[in-house]
Design an enzyme around this catalytic site. Structure first.
Site, PDB file in Angstrom:
ATOM      1  N   GLY A  72       0.821  -1.206   0.000  1.00 50.91           N
ATOM      2  CA  GLY A  72       0.000   0.000   0.000  1.00 50.91           C
ATOM      3  C   GLY A  72       0.855   1.256   0.000  1.00 50.91           C
ATOM      4  O   GLY A  72       0.442   2.309   0.487  1.00 50.91           O
ATOM      5  N   ALA A  78       3.206   6.341  -7.993  1.00 51.63           N
ATOM      6  CA  ALA A  78       4.655   6.508  -8.218  1.00 51.63           C
ATOM      7  C   ALA A  78       5.005   6.194  -9.672  1.00 51.63           C
ATOM      8  O   ALA A  78       5.773   6.924 -10.303  1.00 51.63           O
ATOM      9  CB  ALA A  78       5.444   5.624  -7.258  1.00 51.63           C
ATOM     10  N   ASP A 115      -1.523  10.505  -2.817  1.00 46.92           N
ATOM     11  CA  ASP A 115      -0.378   9.641  -3.127  1.00 46.92           C
ATOM     12  C   ASP A 115       0.399  10.167  -4.331  1.00 46.92           C
ATOM     13  O   ASP A 115       1.625  10.061  -4.401  1.00 46.92           O
ATOM     14  CB  ASP A 115      -0.819   8.183  -3.326  1.00 46.92           C
ATOM     15  CG  ASP A 115      -2.128   8.051  -4.076  1.00 46.92           C
ATOM     16  OD1 ASP A 115      -2.664   9.079  -4.559  1.00 46.92           O
ATOM     17  OD2 ASP A 115      -2.625   6.923  -4.206  1.00 46.92           O
TER      18      ASP A 115
END
Ligand code: MEV
Length: 283
Positions: A72, A78, A115
């Site tokens: 996670g 990314a 994220d």
């Protein structure tokens, strides 16, 4: 051969509430994902979407991660940010964030984009309004300890569960989100001041609300209980919940005993350094 890397992330405060525009705090970690020219393997949806957006015909990109997709740590964001930076090395953080968030939401369907911000900006960030505000928090080195539960969370399913709860009980869930917002805002100050005792207390409060929201799990609770017994300042789940990782904060004197407690409770300690740099061209 050019390589671009982007960091993974850990959510410190504000998960789930962030999906509804509330603030959250995320830190980039030193586990990185690399993108270079090559033949793509595995899940290529994010690479394909990045190439479709900013690539030229025939561009072939491959990714390699220094961390398991099961933790996670945000491999989808990314890889997307790293691929876009590979395709436009001069692109700035805001441009990368906006395009990568668009791609991740188009492929994955749900999420706040926090994220993506961690991958693009790095450091420890205060993220608000789905990314209208992305501000670095200048913290001393964070004494963070990470425990993996052994099972991967289904983020999209957990977001949908919370969505259903919010539709069924808008006032109750709204009050939980308001409380999480207050905790997150206070945590921003405590983190900047390096007040780990207070940060730990706020983690515990945040965890109570997440538990109340129904996104914790037996294994997360077992690990959290174990680290608190071992003397951690505080602990909570990190991310969507249901599995993945928990994070704890502990001083140097307690680090080993807290790590041992995670292992004894059946978890896996993952060594990371928080506040890692954002996306960068490696060579
Ligand atoms: C998942 O890691 C954290 C959530 O808040 C989703 C998001 O903000 O994208 C549940």
């Amino acid at each position: 051969m050019m390589r671009v890397s982007a960091p993974g992330k850990l959510m410190l405060f504000g998960e789930h509430a962030a999906v509804y525009g509330k603030p959250c705090i995320v830190t980039a970690i030193d586990a990185r994902l690399f993108v270079h020219e090559g033949d793509p393997t595995g899940d290529t949806r994010f690479l394909d979407a990045a190439v479709a957006a900013w690539g030229t015909a025939g561009t072939r990109l491959a990714a390699e991660s220094a961390f398991s997709g099961a933790y996670g740590f945000g491999s989808s964001s990314a890889v997307t940010v790293a691929a876009l930076k590979y395709l436009r090395p001069k692109a700035g953080k805001r441009e990368l964030f906006d395009e990568a968030k668009r791609i991740v939401l188009a492929v994955q369907g749900k999420g706040s984009g926090f994220d993506v911000a961690a991958a693009a900006y790095g450091g420890t960030l205060y993220f608000d309004g789905g990314g209208t505000t992305i501000e670095p928090i200048d913290t001393p080195p964070l004494p963070l300890i990470v425990g993996y539960t052994g099972s991967k969370a289904d983020t999209v399913a957990l977001i949908s569960d919370v969505e259903k709860k919010r539709a069924a009980q808008p006032e109750r869930v709204g009050r939980i989100f308001d409380a999480i917002e207050k905790i997150t805002d206070e945590a921003r100050e405590a983190l900047a001041g390096g007040d780990w005792q207070r940060v730990g207390t706020l983690m515990n409060f945040n965890q109570e609300y997440l538990r109340n929201l129904g996104v914790s799990s037996d294994m997360l609770e077992r690990l959290i209980h174990a680290v608190l017994e071992a003397g951690a300042f505080g602990a909570k789940l990190s991310g969507a919940g249901g599995g993945d990782c928990m994070v704890a904060l502990a001083d140097k004197e307690h680090r080993t005993v807290v790590e041992d407690a995670i292992a004894s409770a059946g978890g896996q300690v993952i060594h990371i350094i928080a506040g890692a740099p954002g996306v960068r061209v490696e060579s």
